[in-house]
Scaffold this motif. Structure first.
Motif, PDB file in Angstrom:
ATOM      1  N   ALA A 294       0.832  -1.209   0.000  1.00 30.49           N
ATOM      2  CA  ALA A 294       0.000   0.000   0.000  1.00 30.49           C
ATOM      3  C   ALA A 294       0.864   1.256   0.000  1.00 30.49           C
ATOM      4  CB  ALA A 294      -0.928  -0.006   1.217  1.00 30.49           C
ATOM      5  N   LEU A 295       1.961   1.215   0.760  1.00 26.20           N
ATOM      6  CA  LEU A 295       2.844   2.380   0.821  1.00 26.20           C
ATOM      7  C   LEU A 295       3.571   2.582  -0.499  1.00 26.20           C
ATOM      8  CD1 LEU A 295       4.312   4.653   2.332  1.00 26.20           C
ATOM      9  CD2 LEU A 295       5.926   2.925   3.170  1.00 26.20           C
ATOM     10  N   TYR A 296       4.246   1.556  -0.969  1.00 26.01           N
ATOM     11  CA  TYR A 296       5.047   1.719  -2.188  1.00 26.01           C
ATOM     12  C   TYR A 296       4.188   1.737  -3.443  1.00 26.01           C
ATOM     13  CZ  TYR A 296       9.304   1.507   0.484  1.00 26.01           C
ATOM     14  OH  TYR A 296      10.319   1.811   1.360  1.00 26.01           O
ATOM     15  N   GLY A 297       2.897   1.449  -3.285  1.00 25.23           N
ATOM     16  CA  GLY A 297       1.979   1.653  -4.394  1.00 25.23           C
ATOM     17  C   GLY A 297       1.817   3.121  -4.745  1.00 25.23           C
ATOM     18  N   ARG A 298       2.210   4.005  -3.828  1.00 24.51           N
ATOM     19  CA  ARG A 298       2.159   5.444  -4.124  1.00 24.51           C
ATOM     20  C   ARG A 298       3.273   5.877  -5.068  1.00 24.51           C
ATOM     21  NH1 ARG A 298      -1.347   8.407  -0.708  1.00 24.51           N
ATOM     22  NH2 ARG A 298      -2.860   6.887   0.074  1.00 24.51           N
ATOM     23  N   VAL A 299       4.316   5.045  -5.198  1.00 19.80           N
ATOM     24  CA  VAL A 299       5.414   5.371  -6.114  1.00 19.80           C
ATOM     25  C   VAL A 299       4.971   5.068  -7.541  1.00 19.80           C
ATOM     26  CG1 VAL A 299       7.792   4.832  -6.769  1.00 19.80           C
ATOM     27  CG2 VAL A 299       7.123   4.879  -4.350  1.00 19.80           C
ATOM     28  N   SER A 300       5.233   5.989  -8.438  1.00 16.94           N
ATOM     29  CA  SER A 300       4.819   5.795  -9.833  1.00 16.94           C
ATOM     30  C   SER A 300       5.946   6.198 -10.782  1.00 16.94           C
ATOM     31  CB  SER A 300       3.567   6.619 -10.136  1.00 16.94           C
ATOM     32  OG  SER A 300       3.805   7.997  -9.920  1.00 16.94           O
ATOM     33  N   ALA A 301       5.858   5.716 -11.998  1.00 16.14           N
ATOM     34  CA  ALA A 301       6.865   6.054 -13.008  1.00 16.14           C
ATOM     35  C   ALA A 301       6.634   7.470 -13.525  1.00 16.14           C
ATOM     36  CB  ALA A 301       6.798   5.059 -14.156  1.00 16.14           C
ATOM     37  N   PRO A 302       7.707   8.187 -13.856  1.00 13.63           N
ATOM     38  CA  PRO A 302       7.541   9.539 -14.424  1.00 13.63           C
ATOM     39  C   PRO A 302       6.859   9.471 -15.790  1.00 13.63           C
ATOM     40  CG  PRO A 302       9.826   8.819 -14.574  1.00 13.63           C
ATOM     41  CD  PRO A 302       9.118   7.796 -13.751  1.00 13.63           C
ATOM     42  N   THR A 303       6.188  10.530 -16.150  1.00 10.85           N
ATOM     43  CA  THR A 303       5.445  10.556 -17.416  1.00 10.85           C
ATOM     44  C   THR A 303       5.993  11.566 -18.414  1.00 10.85           C
ATOM     45  OG1 THR A 303       3.888  12.141 -16.463  1.00 10.85           O
ATOM     46  CG2 THR A 303       3.322   9.799 -16.303  1.00 10.85           C
ATOM     47  N   GLU A 304       6.909  12.399 -17.973  1.00 11.62           N
ATOM     48  CA  GLU A 304       7.483  13.392 -18.895  1.00 11.62           C
ATOM     49  C   GLU A 304       8.880  13.760 -18.427  1.00 11.62           C
ATOM     50  OE1 GLU A 304       5.425  17.308 -16.798  1.00 11.62           O
ATOM     51  OE2 GLU A 304       4.665  16.563 -18.710  1.00 11.62           O
ATOM     52  N   GLU A 305       9.649  14.354 -19.338  1.00 12.47           N
ATOM     53  CA  GLU A 305      11.007  14.727 -18.978  1.00 12.47           C
ATOM     54  C   GLU A 305      10.997  15.882 -17.983  1.00 12.47           C
ATOM     55  OE1 GLU A 305      13.100  15.965 -22.465  1.00 12.47           O
ATOM     56  OE2 GLU A 305      12.040  17.860 -22.616  1.00 12.47           O
ATOM     57  N   LEU A 306      12.124  16.059 -17.304  1.00 11.16           N
ATOM     58  CA  LEU A 306      12.263  17.118 -16.299  1.00 11.16           C
ATOM     59  C   LEU A 306      12.992  18.300 -16.920  1.00 11.16           C
ATOM     60  CD1 LEU A 306      12.207  18.211 -13.359  1.00 11.16           C
ATOM     61  CD2 LEU A 306      14.323  16.917 -12.952  1.00 11.16           C
ATOM     62  N   VAL A 307      12.411  19.489 -16.749  1.00 12.69           N
ATOM     63  CA  VAL A 307      13.014  20.720 -17.271  1.00 12.69           C
ATOM     64  C   VAL A 307      13.167  21.698 -16.111  1.00 12.69           C
ATOM     65  CG1 VAL A 307      12.808  22.643 -18.879  1.00 12.69           C
ATOM     66  CG2 VAL A 307      11.932  20.378 -19.516  1.00 12.69           C
ATOM     67  N   VAL A 308      14.425  22.114 -15.817  1.00 12.53           N
ATOM     68  CA  VAL A 308      14.704  23.026 -14.704  1.00 12.53           C
ATOM     69  C   VAL A 308      15.380  24.265 -15.273  1.00 12.53           C
ATOM     70  CG1 VAL A 308      15.926  23.345 -12.532  1.00 12.53           C
ATOM     71  CG2 VAL A 308      14.948  21.107 -13.098  1.00 12.53           C
ATOM     72  N   PRO A 309      14.736  25.425 -15.163  1.00 11.67           N
ATOM     73  CA  PRO A 309      15.346  26.647 -15.707  1.00 11.67           C
ATOM     74  C   PRO A 309      16.445  27.191 -14.804  1.00 11.67           C
ATOM     75  CG  PRO A 309      13.234  27.150 -14.694  1.00 11.67           C
ATOM     76  CD  PRO A 309      13.387  25.673 -14.626  1.00 11.67           C
ATOM     77  N   GLU A 310      17.483  27.767 -15.424  1.00 10.89           N
ATOM     78  CA  GLU A 310      18.516  28.501 -14.686  1.00 10.89           C
ATOM     79  C   GLU A 310      18.850  29.738 -15.513  1.00 10.89           C
ATOM     80  OE1 GLU A 310      22.923  28.015 -12.643  1.00 10.89           O
ATOM     81  OE2 GLU A 310      22.198  26.486 -14.009  1.00 10.89           O
ATOM     82  N   GLY A 311      18.259  30.861 -15.125  1.00  9.06           N
ATOM     83  CA  GLY A 311      18.371  32.064 -15.936  1.00  9.06           C
ATOM     84  C   GLY A 311      17.649  31.846 -17.254  1.00  9.06           C
ATOM     85  N   SER A 312      18.357  32.077 -18.365  1.00  4.53           N
ATOM     86  CA  SER A 312      17.750  31.881 -19.679  1.00  4.53           C
ATOM     87  C   SER A 312      17.972  30.464 -20.212  1.00  4.53           C
ATOM     88  CB  SER A 312      18.338  32.890 -20.681  1.00  4.53           C
ATOM     89  OG  SER A 312      19.749  32.716 -20.776  1.00  4.53           O
ATOM     90  N   PHE A 313      18.706  29.646 -19.406  1.00  5.87           N
ATOM     91  CA  PHE A 313      19.024  28.289 -19.856  1.00  5.87           C
ATOM     92  C   PHE A 313      18.051  27.282 -19.247  1.00  5.87           C
ATOM     93  CE2 PHE A 313      21.546  24.427 -20.374  1.00  5.87           C
ATOM     94  CZ  PHE A 313      22.046  24.610 -21.660  1.00  5.87           C
ATOM     95  N   ARG A 314      17.891  26.155 -19.920  1.00  8.80           N
ATOM     96  CA  ARG A 314      17.003  25.091 -19.431  1.00  8.80           C
ATOM     97  C   ARG A 314      17.783  23.782 -19.351  1.00  8.80           C
ATOM     98  NH1 ARG A 314      14.641  29.058 -18.827  1.00  8.80           N
ATOM     99  NH2 ARG A 314      12.491  29.633 -19.388  1.00  8.80           N
ATOM    100  N   TRP A 315      17.843  23.215 -18.122  1.00  7.47           N
ATOM    101  CA  TRP A 315      18.444  21.896 -17.955  1.00  7.47           C
ATOM    102  C   TRP A 315      17.367  20.847 -18.147  1.00  7.47           C
ATOM    103  CZ3 TRP A 315      23.347  22.537 -18.237  1.00  7.47           C
ATOM    104  CH2 TRP A 315      23.980  23.620 -17.623  1.00  7.47           C
ATOM    105  N   ARG A 316      17.727  19.797 -18.896  1.00  7.39           N
ATOM    106  CA  ARG A 316      16.733  18.765 -19.181  1.00  7.39           C
ATOM    107  C   ARG A 316      17.269  17.382 -18.776  1.00  7.39           C
ATOM    108  NH1 ARG A 316      12.747  20.641 -22.650  1.00  7.39           N
ATOM    109  NH2 ARG A 316      13.202  22.692 -23.557  1.00  7.39           N
ATOM    110  N   VAL A 317      16.381  16.592 -18.165  1.00  8.76           N
ATOM    111  CA  VAL A 317      16.684  15.193 -17.858  1.00  8.76           C
ATOM    112  C   VAL A 317      15.651  14.360 -18.589  1.00  8.76           C
ATOM    113  CG1 VAL A 317      17.021  13.454 -16.063  1.00  8.76           C
ATOM    114  CG2 VAL A 317      17.551  15.852 -15.578  1.00  8.76           C
ATOM    115  N   THR A 318      16.114  13.445 -19.420  1.00 11.11           N
ATOM    116  CA  THR A 318      15.202  12.703 -20.282  1.00 11.11           C
ATOM    117  C   THR A 318      14.278  11.792 -19.482  1.00 11.11           C
ATOM    118  OG1 THR A 318      16.698  10.833 -20.564  1.00 11.11           O
ATOM    119  CG2 THR A 318      16.951  12.698 -22.091  1.00 11.11           C
ATOM    120  N   LEU A 319      13.159  11.430 -20.083  1.00 14.61           N
ATOM    121  CA  LEU A 319      12.200  10.539 -19.441  1.00 14.61           C
ATOM    122  C   LEU A 319      12.849   9.193 -19.131  1.00 14.61           C
ATOM    123  CD1 LEU A 319       9.313   9.987 -18.503  1.00 14.61           C
ATOM    124  CD2 LEU A 319       8.749   9.328 -20.860  1.00 14.61           C
ATOM    125  N   GLY A 320      13.649   8.670 -20.031  1.00  8.90           N
ATOM    126  CA  GLY A 320      14.310   7.386 -19.801  1.00  8.90           C
ATOM    127  C   GLY A 320      15.236   7.429 -18.600  1.00  8.90           C
TER     128      GLY A 320
END
Length: 663
Positions: A294-320
């Motif tokens: 029941a507890l670890y059932g709350r963990v789920s797989a990501p559905t989209e890549e991660l985008v973190v802005p830093e100033g005018s730049f965007r860091w990206r981590v792929t979905l895979g």
């Protein structure tokens, strides 16, 4: 062997003078400890070391000042090399650098007092035991007798002083047994700290006393290691804890936590009660896996890549990459909260590697700022959400599925915040809390009446002893809960100490032989494999009488008991206790309850359900058939009640005796 009269008088006079010397030294120790507190406070005004020293000095002064009144020694060893030592409950000396006047019973040299015998003297010429007046507060005039056992003569005799101490009337809380510890008990008391031990103790064998004395021994032998993480005494209920409350202080150990498993896991007030079916399911060990899913059932797989802005730049981590991070952390199976932070840390690390390839090393400030970035926090909350134990359990109890239908809430609360939790729910919440975040445990835990613990309660204890050891005390024949253990190996597995040694104690010093024989007649019907108890006591009285009127016969039996010394316990099925208490009151006999050990009344009326662990000089057992038929494990309960008497047992019945008892 007792000395002739003239020699005895001379030795008693000398030993009384020794005791006066010890008393003066003890008074000096108390005064010196108080003085050191004042000097220490004036000498060290600040700093962590000064604070620690001040605490230690104040604790020592408080411990000495609160030393319970009583004799300062109970034995003496005269060694073949000419040395002589008095043995007591605490080390006493006239000056820290002077030889001790009294040696602590836990010191290595004291072990021969308990272990030496005519067959193996261990360097002891004479073992002396002192006989003190009952309930003595330590006046020298209370020293009334002594016995000398000349071990090198090759003869060993039974001690009348030990027998008298064991058999003297039971009034008030439980007493320590430092003066009467037997060799097999001493072996258990002095077990190594790292060693977990399970004591299968028949009634009257002193298993509870062994556990408490082991706690005192470990505190004496490993003070720093024990006090760093603490030592816990777990009893079955608060009545029992009240009964044993004076044992450790009498041994010089006052700051030990004594609690019940319910108190240890009490995240909330108990405001609801489970029916038998629901309680049985919640205490079943299979609930551990249900809660984990029941507890670890709350963990789920990501559905989209991660985008973190830093100033005018965007860091990206792929979905895979994000999927691999979550999968790897899940495979490592850390506590839930640690897993959540690992996901965050590894996502930040993936961004950090990109940033360092682009512009060089990044500072800790940069790493912390990136870890708090809103997109990254949103990603962590989505794949590994923050949860509370109450939230998980409430969802499970609202929709448990067909297999767990017995635990479904009949009327779910509006939210987990308004839920009314049962005692069994608190066990499940503790399991979830342990899955979410692992907390520090105790160095050692003494668990009494361990046979009555459910598998889930055992797991709660195991979490608190992950890096510590256990002293497990119990008797499978006295298991009275619906989930009581039938095997110590299985119970020890639930407690996380599968390799603990199981040591039987079968020789009883408390319950007379006739009563033990009667109780042993029930054992074949109890469904457990335990060695039968035996008693060294040939005294005691047992009567079994069929009566017309239970209340009238109880009053008569109590009146007869009050003509003798000692405490009287009237034990019956709970509905019968009310009318028996009323009948005694009408007859002018004052009664107390099991919870009130300080009551002046010598007579206690109590239901069979709270008798475990208690003892009385004279027990009046009313209507065994009612006790045996009141619950599924009624015969186990009856076995417990039969063995509460330390001198006399009156069994009164108006209904036929249970067939098993009749045999």
């Amino acid at each position: 062997m007792t000395a002739p009269d003239d020699d005895l008088t001379r030795e008693l006079t000398r030993e009384r003078a020794n005791h006066d010397t010890c008393r003066a030294a003890m008074t000096g120790m108390v005064g010196a400890a108080a003085t050191r507190v004042v000097i220490g406070e004036n000498a060290f005004a600040s700093g962590a070391d000064a604070e620690v020293l001040g605490y230690q000095l104040r604790s020592w002064a408080k411990e000495l000042a609160e030393e319970p009144a009583g004799p300062l020694f109970f034995g003496r060893l005269d060694h073949l090399d000419g040395q002589s030592h008095h043995i007591g409950r605490r080390r006493i000396t006239e000056h820290p650098s002077a030889p001790p006047l009294v040696i602590d019973w836990r010191a290595p040299v004291s072990r021969t007092f308990y272990q030496a015998s005519a067959r193996d003297p261990q360097g002891v010429a004479v073992r002396r035991r002192f006989g003190w007046a009952p309930f003595s507060r330590g006046d020298s005039t209370d020293l009334t007798s002594l016995e000398d056992e000349h071990l090198t003569e090759g003869r060993s005799t039974a001690s009348a002083i030990v027998a008298g101490e064991i058999e003297r009337p039971r009034v008030g809380p439980m007493r320590d047994i430092a003066a009467t510890i037997q060799p097999e008990q001493d072996d258990l008391v002095r077990s190594e700290l790292a060693q977990s031990v399970c004591v299968q103790g028949a009634p009257g064998t002193g298993k509870t006393a062994v556990g408490l004395h082991r706690a005192a021994y470990l505190l004496y032998t490993h003070p720093q290691r024990i006090r760093r993480s603490g030592l816990l005494i777990l009893g079955p209920n608060r009545t029992f804890l009240s009964y044993i409350s004076q044992v450790l202080p009498s041994l010089g150990e006052a700051d030990i936590r004594q609690s019940t498993i319910d108190d240890e896991i009490a995240r909330h007030e108990v405001r609801a009660v489970d029916d038998e079916a629901a309680a049985a399911v919640k205490h079943d060990v299979r609930m551990a896996e249900v809660l984990r899913r029941a507890l670890y059932g709350r963990v789920s797989a990501p559905t989209e890549e991660l985008v973190v802005p830093e100033g005018s730049f965007r860091w990206r981590v792929t979905l895979g990459k994000l999927e691999r991070i979550v999968e790897e952390v899940r495979a490592e199976a850390p506590p839930y909260a640690i897993g959540r932070e690992r996901v965050r840390t590894r996502a930040v690390r993936a961004i950090q590697l990109q940033a360092e390839r682009r512009s060089g090393p990044k500072s800790n400030t940069w790493v912390q700022k990136t870890g708090r970035a809103a997109p990254l926090s949103a990603f962590v909350d989505a794949v590994w959400p923050k949860v509370r134990p109450e939230e998980i359990l409430a969802a499970l109890l609202t929709d448990p599925g067909e297999e767990l239908e017995a635990i479904r809430w009949a009327k779910p609360p509006r939210s987990y915040r308004s839920a009314k939790w049962t005692a069994a729910d608190l066990v499940l919440l503790d399991e979830l809390a342990g899955l979410i975040e692992r907390r520090g445990g105790y160095s050692h835990i003494v668990v009494d009446e361990a046979q009555d613990l459910s598998p889930m309660q055992c797991r709660a204890i195991a979490r608190r002893a992950d890096f510590g050891s256990l002293t497990v005390l119990g008797d499978l024949a006295q298991g009275t809960t619906p989930w009581a253990a039938r095997s110590w190996r299985e119970q020890l597995a639930h407690l996380g100490k599968e390799q603990a040694s199981v040591v039987p104690l079968t020789t009883g010093f408390r319950v007379p032989a006739a009563i033990v024989a009667l109780a042993n007649g029930l054992v074949p019907a109890l469904g457990v494999d335990v060695p039968l108890g035996r008693s060294l006591r040939g005294d005691g009285e047992l009567t079994i009488r069929r009566v017309e009127d239970l209340a009238t016969a109880t009053v008569a039996a109590v009146r007869d008991a009050l003509d003798r010394e000692g405490s009287v316990g009237v034990i019956a099925d709970e509905p019968d206790t009310h009318r028996l208490r009323a009948a005694l009151a009408d007859a002018g006999i004052a009664t107390g309850t099991a919870d009130d050990l300080a009551a002046e009344a010598r007579v206690t009326v109590l239901p069979a359900t709270v008798a475990k662990g208690l003892e009385y000089d004279h027990v009046v057992l009313a209507e065994p058939a009612a006790i045996a038929g009141a619950e599924a494990r009624g015969l186990h309960r009856l076995y417990v009640v039969l063995t509460r008497a330390v001198s006399r047992l009156d069994v009164l019945h108006s209904r036929p005796l249970p067939a098993e008892l009749g045999r």
